[in-house]
Enzyme design. Structure first.
Site, PDB file in Angstrom:
ATOM      1  N   ASP A  68     -11.404  10.468 -32.981  1.00 23.92           N
ATOM      2  CA  ASP A  68     -12.800  10.394 -32.563  1.00 23.92           C
ATOM      3  C   ASP A  68     -13.415   9.025 -32.864  1.00 23.92           C
ATOM      4  OD1 ASP A  68     -12.912  12.998 -31.543  1.00 23.92           O
ATOM      5  OD2 ASP A  68     -13.152  13.832 -33.549  1.00 23.92           O
ATOM      6  N   GLY A  69     -13.011   8.434 -33.989  1.00 27.01           N
ATOM      7  CA  GLY A  69     -13.533   7.112 -34.343  1.00 27.01           C
ATOM      8  C   GLY A  69     -13.121   6.083 -33.292  1.00 27.01           C
ATOM      9  N   ARG A  86     -15.464   3.926 -30.705  1.00 25.39           N
ATOM     10  CA  ARG A  86     -15.373   2.464 -30.543  1.00 25.39           C
ATOM     11  C   ARG A  86     -15.232   2.115 -29.053  1.00 25.39           C
ATOM     12  NH1 ARG A  86     -13.214   3.162 -35.635  1.00 25.39           N
ATOM     13  NH2 ARG A  86     -11.083   3.660 -35.073  1.00 25.39           N
ATOM     14  N   ASN A 132     -22.996   9.499 -30.772  1.00 26.13           N
ATOM     15  CA  ASN A 132     -23.102  10.577 -31.762  1.00 26.13           C
ATOM     16  C   ASN A 132     -24.477  10.608 -32.425  1.00 26.13           C
ATOM     17  OD1 ASN A 132     -20.713  11.973 -31.793  1.00 26.13           O
ATOM     18  ND2 ASN A 132     -19.865  10.982 -33.600  1.00 26.13           N
ATOM     19  N   ASP A 133     -24.753   9.541 -33.196  1.00 28.00           N
ATOM     20  CA  ASP A 133     -25.934   9.640 -34.046  1.00 28.00           C
ATOM     21  C   ASP A 133     -26.386   8.303 -34.605  1.00 28.00           C
ATOM     22  OD1 ASP A 133     -23.765   9.319 -35.857  1.00 28.00           O
ATOM     23  OD2 ASP A 133     -23.727  11.448 -36.312  1.00 28.00           O
ATOM     24  N   ARG A 177     -30.092   7.449 -55.963  1.00 28.79           N
ATOM     25  CA  ARG A 177     -31.523   7.553 -55.655  1.00 28.79           C
ATOM     26  C   ARG A 177     -31.747   7.897 -54.196  1.00 28.79           C
ATOM     27  NH1 ARG A 177     -36.429   3.344 -56.004  1.00 28.79           N
ATOM     28  NH2 ARG A 177     -37.986   4.943 -55.642  1.00 28.79           N
ATOM     29  N   ASP A 204     -30.965  12.471 -49.072  1.00 29.50           N
ATOM     30  CA  ASP A 204     -29.837  11.537 -49.101  1.00 29.50           C
ATOM     31  C   ASP A 204     -29.777  10.738 -47.798  1.00 29.50           C
ATOM     32  OD1 ASP A 204     -29.157  12.440 -51.554  1.00 29.50           O
ATOM     33  OD2 ASP A 204     -27.199  13.269 -51.008  1.00 29.50           O
ATOM     34  N   ALA A 253     -29.441  16.928 -47.344  1.00 32.13           N
ATOM     35  CA  ALA A 253     -29.835  17.224 -48.732  1.00 32.13           C
ATOM     36  C   ALA A 253     -31.287  16.838 -49.015  1.00 32.13           C
ATOM     37  CB  ALA A 253     -28.882  16.528 -49.712  1.00 32.13           C
ATOM     38  N   GLN A 264     -21.025   3.339 -37.891  1.00 34.61           N
ATOM     39  CA  GLN A 264     -20.869   1.917 -38.216  1.00 34.61           C
ATOM     40  C   GLN A 264     -22.148   1.427 -38.865  1.00 34.61           C
ATOM     41  OE1 GLN A 264     -18.061  -0.058 -36.930  1.00 34.61           O
ATOM     42  NE2 GLN A 264     -17.216   1.950 -36.471  1.00 34.61           N
TER      43      GLN A 264
HETATM   44  N1  LIG Z   1     -20.346  14.269 -43.860  1.00 35.34           N
HETATM   45  C1  LIG Z   1     -19.913  14.018 -42.639  1.00 35.34           C
HETATM   46  O1  LIG Z   1     -19.408  14.878 -41.914  1.00 35.34           O
HETATM   47  C2  LIG Z   1     -20.103  12.650 -42.088  1.00 35.34           C
HETATM   48  C3  LIG Z   1     -20.533  11.582 -42.894  1.00 35.34           C
HETATM   49  C4  LIG Z   1     -20.678  10.342 -42.294  1.00 35.34           C
HETATM   50  C5  LIG Z   1     -20.432  10.164 -40.914  1.00 35.34           C
HETATM   51  N2  LIG Z   1     -20.017  11.217 -40.194  1.00 35.34           N
HETATM   52  C6  LIG Z   1     -19.792  11.132 -38.753  1.00 35.34           C
HETATM   53  O2  LIG Z   1     -18.725  10.288 -38.445  1.00 35.34           O
HETATM   54  C7  LIG Z   1     -19.002   9.736 -37.164  1.00 35.34           C
HETATM   55  C8  LIG Z   1     -18.106   8.567 -36.965  1.00 35.34           C
HETATM   56  O3  LIG Z   1     -16.809   9.094 -36.759  1.00 35.34           O
HETATM   57  P1  LIG Z   1     -15.516   8.328 -37.297  1.00 35.34           P
HETATM   58  O4  LIG Z   1     -14.335   9.089 -36.798  1.00 35.34           O
HETATM   59  O5  LIG Z   1     -15.660   6.871 -37.001  1.00 35.34           O
HETATM   60  O6  LIG Z   1     -15.664   8.445 -38.860  1.00 35.34           O
HETATM   61  P2  LIG Z   1     -14.971   9.503 -39.812  1.00 35.34           P
HETATM   62  O7  LIG Z   1     -13.493   9.365 -39.683  1.00 35.34           O
HETATM   63  O8  LIG Z   1     -15.596   9.388 -41.141  1.00 35.34           O
HETATM   64  O9  LIG Z   1     -15.461  10.838 -39.046  1.00 35.34           O
HETATM   65  C9  LIG Z   1     -15.809  11.982 -39.667  1.00 35.34           C
HETATM   66  C10 LIG Z   1     -15.214  13.164 -38.937  1.00 35.34           C
HETATM   67  O10 LIG Z   1     -16.048  13.514 -37.832  1.00 35.34           O
HETATM   68  C11 LIG Z   1     -15.250  13.776 -36.674  1.00 35.34           C
HETATM   69  N3  LIG Z   1     -16.122  13.525 -35.535  1.00 35.34           N
HETATM   70  C12 LIG Z   1     -16.619  12.347 -35.090  1.00 35.34           C
HETATM   71  N4  LIG Z   1     -17.417  12.548 -34.028  1.00 35.34           N
HETATM   72  C13 LIG Z   1     -17.424  13.898 -33.794  1.00 35.34           C
HETATM   73  C14 LIG Z   1     -18.081  14.724 -32.854  1.00 35.34           C
HETATM   74  N5  LIG Z   1     -18.919  14.243 -31.937  1.00 35.34           N
HETATM   75  N6  LIG Z   1     -17.863  16.062 -32.917  1.00 35.34           N
HETATM   76  C15 LIG Z   1     -17.053  16.592 -33.861  1.00 35.34           C
HETATM   77  N7  LIG Z   1     -16.424  15.854 -34.780  1.00 35.34           N
HETATM   78  C16 LIG Z   1     -16.608  14.520 -34.757  1.00 35.34           C
HETATM   79  C17 LIG Z   1     -14.070  12.859 -36.843  1.00 35.34           C
HETATM   80  O11 LIG Z   1     -12.941  13.361 -36.123  1.00 35.34           O
HETATM   81  C18 LIG Z   1     -13.831  12.926 -38.343  1.00 35.34           C
HETATM   82  O12 LIG Z   1     -13.014  14.016 -38.683  1.00 35.34           O
HETATM   83  C19 LIG Z   1     -20.470   9.440 -37.225  1.00 35.34           C
HETATM   84  O13 LIG Z   1     -21.051   9.343 -35.939  1.00 35.34           O
HETATM   85  C20 LIG Z   1     -21.007  10.591 -38.030  1.00 35.34           C
HETATM   86  O14 LIG Z   1     -21.485  11.634 -37.201  1.00 35.34           O
HETATM   87  C21 LIG Z   1     -19.835  12.455 -40.748  1.00 35.34           C
HETATM   88  N1  LIG Z   2      -6.585  -1.950 -33.650  1.00 40.36           N
HETATM   89  C1  LIG Z   2      -6.486  -1.750 -34.973  1.00 40.36           C
HETATM   90  N2  LIG Z   2      -6.021  -2.694 -35.786  1.00 40.36           N
HETATM   91  C2  LIG Z   2      -5.921  -2.477 -37.104  1.00 40.36           C
HETATM   92  N3  LIG Z   2      -6.284  -1.367 -37.715  1.00 40.36           N
HETATM   93  C3  LIG Z   2      -6.765  -0.384 -36.960  1.00 40.36           C
HETATM   94  C4  LIG Z   2      -6.916  -0.522 -35.569  1.00 40.36           C
HETATM   95  N4  LIG Z   2      -7.437   0.629 -35.084  1.00 40.36           N
HETATM   96  C5  LIG Z   2      -7.609   1.424 -36.144  1.00 40.36           C
HETATM   97  N5  LIG Z   2      -7.212   0.829 -37.269  1.00 40.36           N
HETATM   98  C6  LIG Z   2      -7.227   1.401 -38.619  1.00 40.36           C
HETATM   99  O1  LIG Z   2      -7.507   2.770 -38.545  1.00 40.36           O
HETATM  100  C7  LIG Z   2      -8.745   3.071 -39.159  1.00 40.36           C
HETATM  101  C8  LIG Z   2      -9.542   3.879 -38.147  1.00 40.36           C
HETATM  102  O2  LIG Z   2      -9.816   5.073 -38.728  1.00 40.36           O
HETATM  103  P1  LIG Z   2     -10.685   6.145 -37.972  1.00 40.36           P
HETATM  104  O3  LIG Z   2     -10.998   7.198 -38.975  1.00 40.36           O
HETATM  105  O4  LIG Z   2     -11.819   5.519 -37.254  1.00 40.36           O
HETATM  106  O5  LIG Z   2      -9.631   6.653 -36.911  1.00 40.36           O
HETATM  107  P2  LIG Z   2      -9.808   7.755 -35.832  1.00 40.36           P
HETATM  108  O6  LIG Z   2      -9.563   7.143 -34.503  1.00 40.36           O
HETATM  109  O7  LIG Z   2     -11.118   8.462 -36.019  1.00 40.36           O
HETATM  110  O8  LIG Z   2      -8.632   8.736 -36.158  1.00 40.36           O
HETATM  111  P3  LIG Z   2      -8.680   9.959 -37.158  1.00 40.36           P
HETATM  112  O9  LIG Z   2      -8.990  11.156 -36.354  1.00 40.36           O
HETATM  113  O10 LIG Z   2      -7.321  10.013 -37.744  1.00 40.36           O
HETATM  114  O11 LIG Z   2      -9.745   9.614 -38.201  1.00 40.36           O
HETATM  115  C9  LIG Z   2      -9.407   1.768 -39.448  1.00 40.36           C
HETATM  116  O12 LIG Z   2      -9.997   1.770 -40.710  1.00 40.36           O
HETATM  117  C10 LIG Z   2      -8.327   0.766 -39.425  1.00 40.36           C
HETATM  118  O13 LIG Z   2      -7.822   0.605 -40.747  1.00 40.36           O
END
Ligand SMILES: NC(=O)c1ccc[n+]([C@@H]2O[C@H](COP(=O)([O-])OP(=O)(O)OC[C@H]3O[C@@H](n4cnc5c(N)ncnc54)[C@H](O)[C@@H]3O)[C@@H](O)[C@H]2O)c1
Ligand SMILES: Nc1ncnc2c1ncn2[C@@H]1O[C@H](COP(=O)(O)OP(=O)(O)OP(=O)(O)O)[C@@H](O)[C@H]1O
Length: 357
Positions: free
Chosen positions: A68-69, A73, A175-176, A186, A205, A240, A275
């Protein structure tokens, strides 16, 4: 549809994603489609979305290979270019991605042969009382190995800067948009406004505004409602909050949410789709709006959001209910609805009349 240029966003840390990227490149070569890697972590710092898509030759389809991340992106870039985005699932949850790695070739064929639907996903837009940036000294301790920070958001050149409405920032969120405490121990104090009116002052929080797509991400973890990604709404959820009123508020798309850091609060961080993009001091505020544009995401089958919710979130049934029987299907989802229910959108086959496909 015609696909001339594909941009690839690959989770470089996952060998299967790197391998699947090879499959996409080979497909592109076979079909004389230009393919550019979009290295979102490239050396020398990350780039703004416009710079990134220009460097990739303005792709008309962005393919993401990761979780999803990675999809988020790619979506940031696709939204900037009004390109289509296709998510290939190579992640841990894969809530946002559409196809498995095994089906990637078939998916690209389907796009090329116009056997697809386009999901129009709501995005958020942002205005703020000041430009956003992350102080340089913060960068090392917020990276957590997630790559360099994105550059500070640009001011949108096509919008007025206004003392009342603030500075329009060139960002969108799928997303958000999250405002959260910076000091670990704090809470932040924040005045929350909906549609121009003060709702309440929160000590929490974090406070976030999610799209329907983002309702299953951080907002969900904080107890917010699950909202169909076909709906149009903003979901405000406190994380929270130290107060009795801790509910989410679901607003209409033309009812923006404003968050103002109060006078004696500590500073707050602003994150967009996970981000970190800036830091607000007491007195600063952000306004979160429904963006006029939509993300265009490729869909290759009927939308099954609720099936995905059940499966990916591992929804468990009540033990007593399991003991009492297993629920058979309630509606026929393969035959078109009868005339009196023609207005409904159930999951149907491509032959059916449902807008879900
Ligand atoms: N406590 C939490 O759950 C928490 C805390 C910070 C950020 N986030 C979320 O993480 C998102 C960024 O995702 P990331 O993958 O770069 O970071 P991340 O890896 O920390 O993602 C958190 C989890 O959320 C899942 N996720 C992301 N978007 C989703 C969606 N629309 N529906 C269901 N699950 C989803 C991802 O697969 C991952 O398991 C932010 O937009 C925010 O919503 C979640
Ligand atoms: N093109 C890239 N070059 C180097 N590192 C990368 C690249 N793409 C991803 N990564 C590494 O993977 C991490 C991405 O983690 P992220 O949690 O966003 O993955 P994701 O796509 O959401 O997969 P997952 O579901 O496993 O979390 C980054 O912190 C980075 O270390």
């Amino acid at each position: 549809m015609t696909v001339d240029r594909i941009g690839l966003v690959v989770h470089g840390g996952r060998p299967e994603a790197v391998e699947a990227a090879g499959v996409v490149r080979a497909w592109c070569e076979e079909h004389a489609v230009r393919c550019a890697d979009i290295d979102v972590w490239h050396d020398g710092g990350r780039r703004g979305a416009r710079e990134e898509v220009e460097a990739a030759g303005d792709p008309d389809l962005v393919v993401t290979l990761g979780g999803d991340g990675t999809f988020l992106r790619g979506a940031r870039l696709a939204a900037k270019n009004d390109a289509l985005v296709l998510g290939v699932d190579l992640g841990r949850v894969g809530f946002l991605t559409e196809v498995s790695a095994a089906d990637v070739r078939e998916a690209l064929d389907a796009v090329r042969e116009d056997r697809l639907r386009i999901d129009h996903r709501m995005l958020l837009a942002l205005r703020a009382s000041r430009r956003l940036e992350v102080p340089e000294h913060m960068e090392p301790w917020v990276r957590y190995g997630r790559g360099p920070l994105l550059p500070p958001p640009q001011v949108r050149p096509d919008c007025d800067v206004d003392a009342d409405w603030g500075i329009p920032l060139d960002v969108t969120a799928l997303n958000d948009i999250v405002l959260e405490k910076l000091a670990r121990d704090r809470q932040v104090s924040v005045g929350v406004y909906v549609s121009g009116r003060l709702l309440a002052s929160y000590s929490a929080d974090a406070l976030l505004v999610a799209t329907p797509t983002g309702s299953t991400a951080y907002s969900f973890a904080a107890g917010g409602p699950v909202v169909s990604p076909r709906a149009e709404a903003l979901v405000f959820t406190p994380v929270a909050p130290h107060m009795t009123f801790n509910r989410s508020i679901v607003t209409a798309p033309d009812e923006p949410v404003g968050l103002r850091v109060l006078e004696r609060s500590g500073p707050a961080a602003v994150s967009i789709d996970g981000q970190l993009r800036g830091v607000l001091d007491p007195g600063d505020w952000i306004g979160v709006y429904a963006a006029p544009q939509r993300l265009r995401a490729v869909r290759l089958g009927p939308m099954d959001f609720y099936g995905r919710l059940r499966e990916r979130m591992n929804l468990t049934d009540a033990p007593a209910a399991v003991a009492d029987g297993s629920p058979p299907p309630l509606w026929s989802v393969t035959t078109p609805p009868p005339a009196d229910l023609d207005h409904l959108a159930l999951l149907t086959s491509p032959e059916g009349s449902s807008p879900l496909w």
